[in-house]
Design a protein around this motif. Structure first.
Motif, PDB file in Angstrom:
ATOM      1  N   CYS A  43      21.402  46.019 135.047  1.00  0.00           N
ATOM      2  CA  CYS A  43      21.891  47.195 135.773  1.00  0.00           C
ATOM      3  C   CYS A  43      21.604  46.942 137.255  1.00  0.00           C
ATOM      4  O   CYS A  43      20.497  47.188 137.747  1.00  0.00           O
ATOM      5  CB  CYS A  43      21.206  48.459 135.281  1.00  0.00           C
ATOM      6  N   LEU A  44      22.591  46.431 137.964  1.00  0.00           N
ATOM      7  CA  LEU A  44      22.433  46.004 139.356  1.00  0.00           C
ATOM      8  C   LEU A  44      22.723  47.166 140.302  1.00  0.00           C
ATOM      9  O   LEU A  44      23.779  47.791 140.230  1.00  0.00           O
ATOM     10  CB  LEU A  44      23.388  44.844 139.657  1.00  0.00           C
ATOM     11  N   GLN A  45      21.776  47.432 141.187  1.00  0.00           N
ATOM     12  CA  GLN A  45      21.967  48.437 142.229  1.00  0.00           C
ATOM     13  C   GLN A  45      22.338  47.705 143.516  1.00  0.00           C
ATOM     14  O   GLN A  45      21.522  46.980 144.072  1.00  0.00           O
ATOM     15  CB  GLN A  45      20.696  49.254 142.415  1.00  0.00           C
ATOM     16  N   HIS A  46      23.568  47.906 143.990  1.00  0.00           N
ATOM     17  CA  HIS A  46      24.047  47.127 145.127  1.00  0.00           C
ATOM     18  C   HIS A  46      24.090  47.953 146.407  1.00  0.00           C
ATOM     19  O   HIS A  46      24.611  49.076 146.435  1.00  0.00           O
ATOM     20  CB  HIS A  46      25.456  46.571 144.879  1.00  0.00           C
ATOM     21  N   VAL A  71      26.255  45.683 134.685  1.00  0.00           N
ATOM     22  CA  VAL A  71      26.794  46.971 135.137  1.00  0.00           C
ATOM     23  C   VAL A  71      26.290  47.169 136.558  1.00  0.00           C
ATOM     24  O   VAL A  71      25.085  47.147 136.801  1.00  0.00           O
ATOM     25  CB  VAL A  71      26.342  48.136 134.230  1.00  0.00           C
ATOM     26  N   THR A  72      27.191  47.337 137.509  1.00  0.00           N
ATOM     27  CA  THR A  72      26.817  47.410 138.922  1.00  0.00           C
ATOM     28  C   THR A  72      27.063  48.806 139.481  1.00  0.00           C
ATOM     29  O   THR A  72      28.155  49.360 139.322  1.00  0.00           O
ATOM     30  CB  THR A  72      27.614  46.386 139.755  1.00  0.00           C
ATOM     31  N   THR A  73      26.054  49.354 140.127  1.00  0.00           N
ATOM     32  CA  THR A  73      26.181  50.635 140.822  1.00  0.00           C
ATOM     33  C   THR A  73      26.314  50.369 142.313  1.00  0.00           C
ATOM     34  O   THR A  73      25.450  49.720 142.911  1.00  0.00           O
ATOM     35  CB  THR A  73      24.955  51.528 140.559  1.00  0.00           C
ATOM     36  N   LEU A  89      32.461  43.200 147.162  1.00  0.00           N
ATOM     37  CA  LEU A  89      32.586  44.280 146.188  1.00  0.00           C
ATOM     38  C   LEU A  89      33.594  43.938 145.099  1.00  0.00           C
ATOM     39  O   LEU A  89      33.378  44.239 143.912  1.00  0.00           O
ATOM     40  CB  LEU A  89      32.977  45.592 146.890  1.00  0.00           C
ATOM     41  N   PHE A  90      34.689  43.290 145.485  1.00  0.00           N
ATOM     42  CA  PHE A  90      35.691  42.917 144.489  1.00  0.00           C
ATOM     43  C   PHE A  90      35.120  41.895 143.505  1.00  0.00           C
ATOM     44  O   PHE A  90      35.323  41.996 142.295  1.00  0.00           O
ATOM     45  CB  PHE A  90      36.940  42.354 145.164  1.00  0.00           C
ATOM     46  N   ARG A  91      34.379  40.909 144.025  1.00  0.00           N
ATOM     47  CA  ARG A  91      33.786  39.894 143.145  1.00  0.00           C
ATOM     48  C   ARG A  91      32.749  40.521 142.219  1.00  0.00           C
ATOM     49  O   ARG A  91      32.663  40.172 141.032  1.00  0.00           O
ATOM     50  CB  ARG A  91      33.126  38.794 143.988  1.00  0.00           C
ATOM     51  N   LEU A  92      31.954  41.442 142.739  1.00  0.00           N
ATOM     52  CA  LEU A  92      30.979  42.127 141.900  1.00  0.00           C
ATOM     53  C   LEU A  92      31.668  42.898 140.776  1.00  0.00           C
ATOM     54  O   LEU A  92      31.212  42.898 139.626  1.00  0.00           O
ATOM     55  CB  LEU A  92      30.123  43.070 142.742  1.00  0.00           C
ATOM     56  N   VAL A 100      29.769  51.482 138.810  1.00  0.00           N
ATOM     57  CA  VAL A 100      29.451  52.902 138.901  1.00  0.00           C
ATOM     58  C   VAL A 100      29.554  53.355 140.349  1.00  0.00           C
ATOM     59  O   VAL A 100      28.993  52.726 141.251  1.00  0.00           O
ATOM     60  CB  VAL A 100      28.031  53.189 138.371  1.00  0.00           C
ATOM     61  N   ALA A 101      30.294  54.441 140.579  1.00  0.00           N
ATOM     62  CA  ALA A 101      30.325  55.138 141.862  1.00  0.00           C
ATOM     63  C   ALA A 101      29.594  56.461 141.681  1.00  0.00           C
ATOM     64  O   ALA A 101      29.517  56.993 140.572  1.00  0.00           O
ATOM     65  CB  ALA A 101      31.762  55.378 142.311  1.00  0.00           C
TER      66      ALA A 101
END
Length: 352
Positions: A43-46, A71-73, A89-92, A100-101
């Motif tokens: 769960c990646l927080q970016h 899963v990236t937030t 952001l597109f690659r992530l 997640v937004a």
């Protein structure tokens, strides 16, 4: 976790591995640690600037080597990104099962401006402490029971707009002499490295010039969450007069809503969404007169303050950490059911 080279932090026992921000090899070592662990999902927080490299692109040194689903937030979704920021952001999104937004506007921006498929984006609120509604019990603790408390918290830098609140103080104090503006939190570490306490000292000097020094209090330290929440409880009005119109999250505003505080903010993206429907008051950017008018309006109308507090707290119940954790858990279970990814996580992201 993300260590700055040469600095040491006291992490709780739950932290099993750290990353040295500016060392690519450290990210690869973290990937190996994750692969060998019993974790089933990352769960990646970016956030831009959180990781090393240009616009934080060192994170791909980790993601290219992990074999667990991601899963990236996204904490920041810029309105006018550079080509590199847009690419990151597109690659992530490409290598994540889901992104997640934190508000619907941010989801729409990811789809329209970044070309991320609608079905890949979900909305989950920024989490807040699961606290009872503030009753200002801590006013007495801090000796503020006869004062009207304005509060800002967080890591401070010029983009926070605290100077505009100070500029608003003379007009407020003229009508409400017991007003005290509390700034709780340290100067942002990056600002501190480059400029020292130049920004905070400038705020003090401006307060002196305006004759409001006795109505301004700095709590210049990192505050553990439990103590931080006592300051939220003690305040009458919480402010986020931020200057960045693109800002898509604000943990400090989220906490204020969670405790049911009357809030005043500039209309950056997150605030516009969260303070809609009479959950707070919005004022123009860089407008100290508008700030003073909004503060006085709330102080003049106790019923308005009560209505703002009630509406904020109702939204805050949807944002409590147990509710947010439940949303993430549901998301993980949906992915498991759809893809069967957690029981046999053998993914590769070598092309990330």
């Amino acid at each position: 976790m993300n260590d700055e080279s040469g600095e040491t932090y006291a992490y709780p026992s739950e932290v099993q591995c750290t990353i040295e921000k500016n060392d690519p090899a450290s990210y690869e070592a973290a990937a190996r640690f994750i692969n060998q662990s019993d974790a089933e999902v990352i769960c990646l927080q970016h956030e831009f600037g959180l990781f090393g490299g240009e616009d934080g692109d060192y994170i791909f040194h980790l993601l290219a080597h992990v074999t667990k689903p991601i899963v990236t937030t996204f904490h920041t979704i810029l309105t006018h990104p550079t080509e590199l920021q847009k690419s990151i952001l597109f690659r992530l999104a490409e290598i994540s099962e889901v992104v997640v937004a934190m508000i619907p506007d941010a989801k729409a921006r990811l789809e329209k401006d970044y070309g991320i498929f609608e079905e890949k984006v979900v909305v989950i609120h920024h989490g807040v402490a699961d606290q009872p509604k503030s009753v200002r019990a801590y006013k007495k603790t801090y000796g503020w029971e006869h004062k009207r408390i304005l509060l800002m918290t967080g890591l401070f830098n010029p983009n926070k707009g605290a100077d505009y609140v100070i500029e608003a103080l003379p007009a407020v104090i003229a009508q409400y002499p017991s007003t005290l503006f509390v700034i709780a939190g340290q100067t942002h570490p990056e600002i501190l490295k480059r400029e020292g306490e130049q920004y905070r000292n400038g705020l003090r000097k401006r307060a002196e010039t305006l004759g409001v020094t006795n109505h301004l209090m700095f709590i210049n330290e990192y505050l553990p969450l439990e103590r931080l929440l006592t300051y939220y409880d003690a305040c009458d009005i919480y402010l986020t007069p931020h200057l960045d119109a693109q800002q898509t999250t604000s943990g400090t505003l989220a906490y204020a809503l969670g405790l049911g505080k009357a809030c005043i903010s500039t209309p950056y993206t997150y605030a516009k969404e969260m303070l809609a429907h009479q959950r707070g008051l919005l004022v123009a950017f860089r407008d100290s007169d508008a700030i003073s008018e909004a503060i006085i309006n709330i102080f003049d109308h106790p019923k308005l303050q009560q209505e703002l507090e009630k509406s904020a707290y109702m939204l805050g119940r949807q944002m409590s950490w147990p509710r947010v954790a439940e949303r993430y858990l549901i998301l993980f279970r949906v992915l498991e059911k759809k893809y069967g990814i957690f029981s046999s996580a053998t993914l590769t992201h070598e092309n990330a």
